[in-house]
Motif scaffolding. Structure first.
Motif, short mmCIF file in Angstrom:
data_model
loop_
_atom_site.label_atom_id
_atom_site.label_comp_id
_atom_site.label_asym_id
_atom_site.label_seq_id
_atom_site.Cartn_x
_atom_site.Cartn_y
_atom_site.Cartn_z
N HIS A 1 -3.08 0.36 -2.83
CA HIS A 1 -4.36 -0.24 -2.47
C HIS A 1 -4.10 -1.51 -1.66
O HIS A 1 -3.04 -2.10 -1.72
CB HIS A 1 -5.25 -0.51 -3.67
N TYR A 2 -5.10 -1.85 -0.86
CA TYR A 2 -4.94 -2.95 0.10
C TYR A 2 -3.70 -2.68 0.95
O TYR A 2 -3.42 -1.54 1.31
CB TYR A 2 -4.88 -4.30 -0.60
N GLY A 3 -2.98 -3.69 1.31
CA GLY A 3 -1.76 -3.50 2.06
C GLY A 3 -2.01 -3.16 3.52
O GLY A 3 -3.14 -3.01 3.97
N ALA A 4 -0.93 -3.03 4.26
CA ALA A 4 -0.98 -2.67 5.68
C ALA A 4 0.11 -1.65 5.95
O ALA A 4 1.09 -1.94 6.62
CB ALA A 4 -0.81 -3.91 6.55
N PRO A 5 -0.05 -0.43 5.42
CA PRO A 5 1.02 0.55 5.55
C PRO A 5 0.99 1.31 6.87
O PRO A 5 -0.08 1.63 7.39
CB PRO A 5 0.76 1.50 4.38
N ILE A 6 2.16 1.60 7.39
CA ILE A 6 2.34 2.60 8.41
C ILE A 6 3.13 3.73 7.75
O ILE A 6 4.27 3.54 7.32
CB ILE A 6 3.09 2.06 9.63
N ILE A 7 2.49 4.89 7.65
CA ILE A 7 3.07 6.04 6.94
C ILE A 7 3.13 7.17 7.96
O ILE A 7 2.10 7.77 8.29
CB ILE A 7 2.24 6.41 5.70
N ASN A 8 4.32 7.44 8.45
CA ASN A 8 4.44 8.24 9.67
C ASN A 8 5.66 9.16 9.58
O ASN A 8 6.73 8.75 9.14
CB ASN A 8 4.59 7.28 10.87
N ASN A 9 5.47 10.43 9.94
CA ASN A 9 6.58 11.38 10.05
C ASN A 9 7.32 11.59 8.74
O ASN A 9 8.56 11.66 8.70
CB ASN A 9 7.56 10.94 11.15
N ASN A 10 6.57 11.68 7.63
CA ASN A 10 7.16 12.01 6.34
C ASN A 10 6.84 13.45 5.97
O ASN A 10 5.85 14.03 6.43
CB ASN A 10 6.62 11.06 5.27
N TYR B 1 -4.30 0.33 7.93
CA TYR B 1 -3.33 1.38 7.65
C TYR B 1 -3.25 2.35 8.83
O TYR B 1 -4.17 2.46 9.64
CB TYR B 1 -3.72 2.15 6.38
N LEU B 2 -2.14 3.07 8.90
CA LEU B 2 -1.97 4.14 9.87
C LEU B 2 -1.20 5.24 9.16
O LEU B 2 -0.04 5.05 8.77
CB LEU B 2 -1.22 3.66 11.10
N ILE B 3 -1.83 6.39 8.97
CA ILE B 3 -1.21 7.51 8.25
C ILE B 3 -1.34 8.75 9.13
O ILE B 3 -2.42 9.33 9.25
CB ILE B 3 -1.90 7.74 6.88
N ARG B 4 -0.26 9.16 9.76
CA ARG B 4 -0.35 10.29 10.68
C ARG B 4 1.02 10.96 10.83
O ARG B 4 2.05 10.41 10.42
CB ARG B 4 -0.84 9.82 12.05
N ASN B 5 0.99 12.15 11.42
CA ASN B 5 2.20 12.91 11.73
C ASN B 5 3.02 13.24 10.48
O ASN B 5 4.25 13.34 10.53
CB ASN B 5 3.08 12.17 12.74
N ASN B 6 2.33 13.39 9.34
CA ASN B 6 2.99 13.76 8.09
C ASN B 6 2.69 15.21 7.76
O ASN B 6 1.59 15.72 8.04
CB ASN B 6 2.49 12.86 6.95
N ASN B 7 3.64 15.88 7.13
CA ASN B 7 3.41 17.19 6.54
C ASN B 7 3.06 16.99 5.07
O ASN B 7 3.85 16.40 4.32
CB ASN B 7 4.65 18.07 6.65
N ILE B 8 1.88 17.48 4.66
CA ILE B 8 1.40 17.28 3.28
C ILE B 8 1.15 18.67 2.70
O ILE B 8 0.14 19.31 2.96
CB ILE B 8 0.12 16.42 3.29
N LEU B 9 2.10 19.15 1.90
CA LEU B 9 2.16 20.57 1.57
C LEU B 9 2.23 20.80 0.06
O LEU B 9 2.87 20.05 -0.67
CB LEU B 9 3.39 21.21 2.22
N ARG B 10 1.58 21.86 -0.38
CA ARG B 10 1.69 22.43 -1.73
C ARG B 10 1.53 21.39 -2.83
O ARG B 10 2.28 21.38 -3.82
CB ARG B 10 3.02 23.17 -1.89
N GLU C 1 8.68 5.86 6.89
CA GLU C 1 8.86 6.78 8.01
C GLU C 1 10.07 7.69 7.79
O GLU C 1 11.12 7.25 7.34
CB GLU C 1 9.03 6.01 9.31
N HIS C 2 9.88 8.96 8.09
CA HIS C 2 10.96 9.96 8.08
C HIS C 2 11.60 10.09 6.70
O HIS C 2 12.83 10.13 6.56
CB HIS C 2 12.02 9.63 9.14
#
Length: 286
Positions: A184-193, A211-220, A170-171
């Motif tokens: 792969h597998y796992g239980a990631p929370i990937i947030n606000n990166n 998994y939860l992957i949200r609120n990220n900027n994924i650019l260029r 996060e962040h």
């Protein structure tokens, strides 16, 4: 008597940290360890089960090239070059004014110049306000409990790589790596990166779940924003992220999923954010 013993213990801990800053750390580490100032790591250094490594704010952890016989673990899940193998606990809490730095001892070395901070069933690994650069896989985790926040990953082959781990990311600013987040597998929370200018921003290699992957900027992303490996036949949910565009054709052109190979699942990116998340990434560095 008890207070005197406690003071002596603290003094020994402080002295051990100072001593390590003067000579390379090698071999196996036990007990309670404090690193501060500048610490040189050489070869495969293992923090044993039950041990705890504390890294003070402002510490520079510099990885030297291993000598002959010091880099016996080079095949995945280990990596060529000097690396930290963490079976115990690692607590690396920097600050905005004094981040902790993990890098090659050679300032101008390229990606892959050292191996990894390699978590192997670590019961607790915390990285806050850290800078990781020039690694093969800066943080690699297997079956560990991990928190990574407010940190910078730049100029690594892989910034964060993990499987079967309970991990919160996060962040963070993940910038100019060959791959940003690979798992792969796992239980990631990937947030606000904030992920920008990576070769592949996300590489999902096998059967993601919980998994939860949200609120990220994924650019260029230079190659793809998201790549599915051959063992991802299911759809993957990544709604509520910002892709640098709201045009479906432009977003889908950056995906390597079932839209390209029929046996893969598809990335579900809708609804997509219409503007970048201002709070994404660490507040202390942009």
């Amino acid at each position: 008597m008890k207070s005197r013993c406690f003071i002596c213990a603290l003094l020994l801990l402080a002295l051990s940290g100072c001593a390590m800053s003067q000579r390379p750390v090698t071999g196996v580490l036990f007990g309670e360890i404090l690193w501060e100032n500048t610490v040189y790591v050489r070869g495969d250094v293992t923090l044993e089960e039950g041990a705890t490594l504390h890294i003070a704010p402002g510490t520079q952890v510099l990885f030297l090239p291993p000598l002959e016989g010091e880099d016996l673990l080079q095949v995945h899940p280990f990596f060529p070059g000097s690396e930290l193998i963490i079976r115990g606990r690692i607590l690396a809490r920097g600050t905005a004014d004094e981040p902790i730095v993990f890098r090659s001892a050679q300032a101008d070395a390229g990606r892959g110049s050292w191996g990894a901070v390699n978590l192997r069933q670590s019961p607790e690994a915390i990285f806050s306000h850290c800078i990781f650069t020039q690694a093969d896989s800066a943080i690699h985790s297997f079956d560990s409990l991990v928190r990574v926040e407010h940190s910078l990953f730049e100029n690594n082959l892989v910034a964060l790589r993990f499987n079967t781990s309970d991990i919160r990311i996060e962040h963070n600013l993940i910038r100019d790596n060959a791959a940003g987040i690979r798992f792969h597998y796992g239980a990631p929370i990937i947030n606000n990166n904030h992920l920008v200018d990576n070769g592949k921003s996300f590489f999902i290699t096998s059967h993601p779940r919980d998994y939860l992957i949200r609120n990220n900027n994924i650019l260029r992303s230079r190659e793809y924003s998201v790549v599915f490996g051959e063992e991802v036949p299911e759809d993957v949910q990544m709604a509520d992220n910002y892709w640098g565009s709201t045009d479906p054709a432009q977003i889908e052109a950056s995906l390597f999923d079932g839209r390209r190979l029929a046996y893969l699942g598809q990335l579900i990116y809708l609804p997509a954010a219409t503007q970048p998340f201002a709070e994404a990434g660490p507040s202390w560095i942009r």
